[in-house]
Write a protein that holds these residues in place. Structure first.
Motif, mmCIF file in Angstrom:
data_model
loop_
_atom_site.group_PDB
_atom_site.id
_atom_site.type_symbol
_atom_site.label_atom_id
_atom_site.label_comp_id
_atom_site.label_asym_id
_atom_site.label_seq_id
_atom_site.Cartn_x
_atom_site.Cartn_y
_atom_site.Cartn_z
ATOM 1 N N ARG A 186 0.833 -1.191 0.000
ATOM 2 C CA ARG A 186 0.000 0.000 0.000
ATOM 3 C C ARG A 186 0.875 1.251 0.000
ATOM 4 O O ARG A 186 1.840 1.334 0.741
ATOM 5 C CB ARG A 186 -0.891 0.043 1.244
ATOM 6 N N HIS A 187 0.535 2.217 -0.864
ATOM 7 C CA HIS A 187 1.204 3.511 -0.794
ATOM 8 C C HIS A 187 0.219 4.580 -1.251
ATOM 9 O O HIS A 187 -0.910 4.275 -1.677
ATOM 10 C CB HIS A 187 2.479 3.530 -1.652
ATOM 11 N N ALA A 188 0.616 5.826 -1.179
ATOM 12 C CA ALA A 188 -0.308 6.947 -1.373
ATOM 13 C C ALA A 188 -0.914 6.975 -2.772
ATOM 14 O O ALA A 188 -2.041 7.439 -2.959
ATOM 15 C CB ALA A 188 0.416 8.270 -1.098
ATOM 16 N N ARG A 189 -0.197 6.486 -3.758
ATOM 17 C CA ARG A 189 -0.690 6.571 -5.140
ATOM 18 C C ARG A 189 -1.454 5.330 -5.578
ATOM 19 O O ARG A 189 -1.901 5.260 -6.721
ATOM 20 C CB ARG A 189 0.493 6.815 -6.081
ATOM 21 N N GLY A 190 -1.597 4.353 -4.715
ATOM 22 C CA GLY A 190 -2.344 3.162 -5.091
ATOM 23 C C GLY A 190 -1.750 1.897 -4.515
ATOM 24 O O GLY A 190 -1.065 1.924 -3.489
ATOM 25 N N LEU A 191 -1.997 0.797 -5.194
ATOM 26 C CA LEU A 191 -1.556 -0.512 -4.726
ATOM 27 C C LEU A 191 -0.613 -1.155 -5.740
ATOM 28 O O LEU A 191 -0.813 -1.036 -6.953
ATOM 29 C CB LEU A 191 -2.764 -1.435 -4.520
ATOM 30 N N ILE A 192 0.412 -1.826 -5.235
ATOM 31 C CA ILE A 192 1.346 -2.577 -6.071
ATOM 32 C C ILE A 192 1.362 -4.013 -5.581
ATOM 33 O O ILE A 192 1.448 -4.269 -4.372
ATOM 34 C CB ILE A 192 2.763 -1.981 -6.005
ATOM 35 N N LEU A 193 1.279 -4.951 -6.518
ATOM 36 C CA LEU A 193 1.276 -6.359 -6.151
ATOM 37 C C LEU A 193 2.623 -6.781 -5.577
ATOM 38 O O LEU A 193 3.679 -6.384 -6.076
ATOM 39 C CB LEU A 193 0.966 -7.217 -7.383
ATOM 40 N N THR A 194 2.577 -7.590 -4.522
ATOM 41 C CA THR A 194 3.790 -8.234 -4.020
ATOM 42 C C THR A 194 4.124 -9.406 -4.944
ATOM 43 O O THR A 194 3.368 -9.722 -5.878
ATOM 44 C CB THR A 194 3.577 -8.763 -2.599
ATOM 45 N N GLU A 195 5.237 -10.065 -4.700
ATOM 46 C CA GLU A 195 5.590 -11.224 -5.510
ATOM 47 C C GLU A 195 4.508 -12.298 -5.415
ATOM 48 O O GLU A 195 4.130 -12.914 -6.404
ATOM 49 C CB GLU A 195 6.937 -11.792 -5.053
ATOM 50 N N GLN A 196 4.001 -12.507 -4.188
ATOM 51 C CA GLN A 196 2.923 -13.485 -4.004
ATOM 52 C C GLN A 196 1.646 -13.019 -4.712
ATOM 53 O O GLN A 196 0.896 -13.827 -5.276
ATOM 54 C CB GLN A 196 2.652 -13.699 -2.514
ATOM 55 N N GLY A 197 1.401 -11.705 -4.679
ATOM 56 C CA GLY A 197 0.236 -11.160 -5.365
ATOM 57 C C GLY A 197 0.317 -11.349 -6.868
ATOM 58 O O GLY A 197 -0.688 -11.641 -7.533
ATOM 59 N N GLU A 198 1.541 -11.192 -7.426
ATOM 60 C CA GLU A 198 1.729 -11.405 -8.863
ATOM 61 C C GLU A 198 1.394 -12.846 -9.245
ATOM 62 O O GLU A 198 0.769 -13.104 -10.279
ATOM 63 C CB GLU A 198 3.177 -11.091 -9.258
ATOM 64 N N LEU A 199 1.816 -13.802 -8.399
ATOM 65 C CA LEU A 199 1.520 -15.208 -8.684
ATOM 66 C C LEU A 199 0.019 -15.455 -8.715
ATOM 67 O O LEU A 199 -0.505 -16.149 -9.591
ATOM 68 C CB LEU A 199 2.173 -16.099 -7.630
ATOM 69 N N LEU A 200 -0.681 -14.877 -7.737
ATOM 70 C CA LEU A 200 -2.126 -15.079 -7.679
ATOM 71 C C LEU A 200 -2.825 -14.367 -8.839
ATOM 72 O O LEU A 200 -3.779 -14.898 -9.421
ATOM 73 C CB LEU A 200 -2.675 -14.571 -6.344
ATOM 74 N N PHE A 201 -2.320 -13.177 -9.211
ATOM 75 C CA PHE A 201 -2.926 -12.433 -10.311
ATOM 76 C C PHE A 201 -2.761 -13.178 -11.635
ATOM 77 O O PHE A 201 -3.666 -13.185 -12.475
ATOM 78 C CB PHE A 201 -2.308 -11.039 -10.404
ATOM 79 N N ASP A 202 -1.610 -13.827 -11.829
ATOM 80 C CA ASP A 202 -1.424 -14.649 -13.024
ATOM 81 C C ASP A 202 -2.489 -15.738 -13.102
ATOM 82 O O ASP A 202 -3.036 -16.029 -14.170
ATOM 83 C CB ASP A 202 -0.032 -15.292 -13.019
ATOM 84 N N ALA A 203 -2.779 -16.339 -11.943
ATOM 85 C CA ALA A 203 -3.773 -17.414 -11.905
ATOM 86 C C ALA A 203 -5.178 -16.881 -12.184
ATOM 87 O O ALA A 203 -5.943 -17.470 -12.961
ATOM 88 C CB ALA A 203 -3.730 -18.118 -10.553
ATOM 89 N N THR A 204 -5.543 -15.752 -11.554
ATOM 90 C CA THR A 204 -6.891 -15.213 -11.752
ATOM 91 C C THR A 204 -7.064 -14.677 -13.170
ATOM 92 O O THR A 204 -8.152 -14.744 -13.743
ATOM 93 C CB THR A 204 -7.210 -14.107 -10.737
ATOM 94 N N ARG A 205 -5.972 -14.160 -13.761
ATOM 95 C CA ARG A 205 -6.045 -13.672 -15.139
ATOM 96 C C ARG A 205 -6.320 -14.829 -16.096
ATOM 97 O O ARG A 205 -7.132 -14.712 -17.019
ATOM 98 C CB ARG A 205 -4.745 -12.958 -15.492
ATOM 99 N N ALA A 206 -5.642 -15.963 -15.867
ATOM 100 C CA ALA A 206 -5.887 -17.145 -16.700
ATOM 101 C C ALA A 206 -7.322 -17.639 -16.519
ATOM 102 O O ALA A 206 -7.985 -18.036 -17.492
ATOM 103 C CB ALA A 206 -4.893 -18.254 -16.349
ATOM 104 N N MET A 207 -7.808 -17.603 -15.274
ATOM 105 C CA MET A 207 -9.184 -18.011 -15.015
ATOM 106 C C MET A 207 -10.169 -17.108 -15.751
ATOM 107 O O MET A 207 -11.159 -17.582 -16.332
ATOM 108 C CB MET A 207 -9.455 -17.960 -13.508
ATOM 109 N N ALA A 208 -9.897 -15.799 -15.720
ATOM 110 C CA ALA A 208 -10.796 -14.849 -16.370
ATOM 111 C C ALA A 208 -10.868 -15.090 -17.867
ATOM 112 O O ALA A 208 -11.938 -15.017 -18.483
ATOM 113 C CB ALA A 208 -10.336 -13.419 -16.084
ATOM 114 N N LYS A 209 -9.703 -15.404 -18.482
ATOM 115 C CA LYS A 209 -9.693 -15.669 -19.917
ATOM 116 C C LYS A 209 -10.478 -16.940 -20.246
ATOM 117 O O LYS A 209 -11.205 -16.995 -21.237
ATOM 118 C CB LYS A 209 -8.251 -15.792 -20.410
#
Length: 306
Positions: free
Chosen positions: A50-73
């Motif tokens: 978390r920071h003032a300009r928004g949110l940045i994925l952690t390394e673990q968050g990137e892994l989960l986002f890759d999975a959810t992106r594939a699910m969405a497709k």
């Protein structure tokens, strides 16, 4: 794992903001924040910095986002196939092709497709980058070479060559080159050889440039090059499919042209039964037939009487 929390996580990761994700999901920021906090607790990890300009994925968050992106497709694919089980052709079809072909050949012909299927929504993505069809970056591609990606259905549509064209006005004013070496005395309009384009076109431009052309205009797509040519700025390196729609252009140095460039239509195997894809494929093939017929009639009309 809670599917609802994953859906909310995907929206937040995609938007980079709790507020924007909440707006898209019609949830309050606090409700979104609670769901993300609950997901992090269940996974015992931190998913966002978390920071003032928004949110940045952690390394673990990137892994989960890759999975959810594939699910969405995959869900998008399933949704498309379910919708295409209906008799009517409707909904969104994402088509990708090059800027030149999409602007100069495809887009002007889409009127006929919309007349037949008024509820179709076409997202036309024009760029030189090859989009990943199996990952559903697009549904259908028209490409200037045979696709190399696996699990694609492909069909060769036609071939093109890059040739030299100018307006009668320019040639009346500046004269006409008789040999390729004469090109140095004319303004050459083309794509820069280093810009993304078909290799055959780049090689032809390199050959022409080797004759020490004094004046050039380089444009990063063929639409811009065509506009320069039709406004009497010089002799342009253009794809030959323009002849049908711009019959006033004059072929210059008829013996000078690029190697043949094949044009392919491709789409993922999983969209084999898509009615939207079939409608678009049939439309393009019919337009290709009409295009060839018109060129043949034009050539026959220009042939000297026997």
């Amino acid at each position: 794992m809670d599917w609802d929390k994953l859906r909310i996580f995907h929206a937040v990761a995609d938007a980079g903001s709790l507020t924007h994700a909440g707006d898209a999901l019609h949830l309050s920021q606090s409700a979104v924040s609670r769901q993300i906090r609950g997901l992090e607790e269940s996974l015992n990890t931190t998913l966002f910095h978390r920071h003032a300009r928004g949110l940045i994925l952690t390394e673990q968050g990137e892994l989960l986002f890759d999975a959810t992106r594939a699910m969405a497709k995959r869900l998008d694919t399933a949704t498309a196939r379910i919708r295409d089980s209906e008799e009517e052709v409707f909904g969104e079809l994402r088509v990708t092709t090059t800027t030149g072909f999409g602007t100069l050949w495809l887009a002007p012909r889409l009127t006929k497709l919309y007349e037949k299927y008024p509820d179709l929504k076409i997202d036309l993505m024009l760029e030189e980058r090859v989009l990943d069809l199996p990952m559903r970056e697009a549904d259908v591609a028209i490409r200037m070479k045979e696709p190399s990606q696996a699990d694609l259905i492909r069909k060769r549509l036609m071939s093109l060559r890059m040739q030299l064209y100018a307006t009668p006005e320019y040639l009346d004013r500046e004269g006409r080159p008789e040999r390729i070496e004469d090109i140095r005395n004319f303004r050459l309009i083309c794509q820069n050889p280093s810009t993304p384009q078909v290799a055959a076109g780049a090689l032809l431009v390199q050959e022409l440039m080797s004759h020490e052309v004094a004046s050039t205009l380089t444009v990063n797509n063929y639409f811009g090059a065509l506009q320069a040519v039709v406004n009497n700025l010089g002799i342009g390196v253009l794809p030959d499919y323009l002849v049908e729609d711009f019959p006033h252009l004059v072929r210059v140095l008829p013996d000078v042209e690029s190697q043949e460039v094949p044009i392919f239509l491709a789409f993922p195997e999983e969209l084999r039964h898509s009615k939207r894809v079939a409608a678009f494929r049939d439309f393009v093939q019919e337009e290709i037939i009409q295009h060839r017929r018109h060129l043949r009639e034009q050539a026959e009309g220009e042939s000297p009487a026997s």
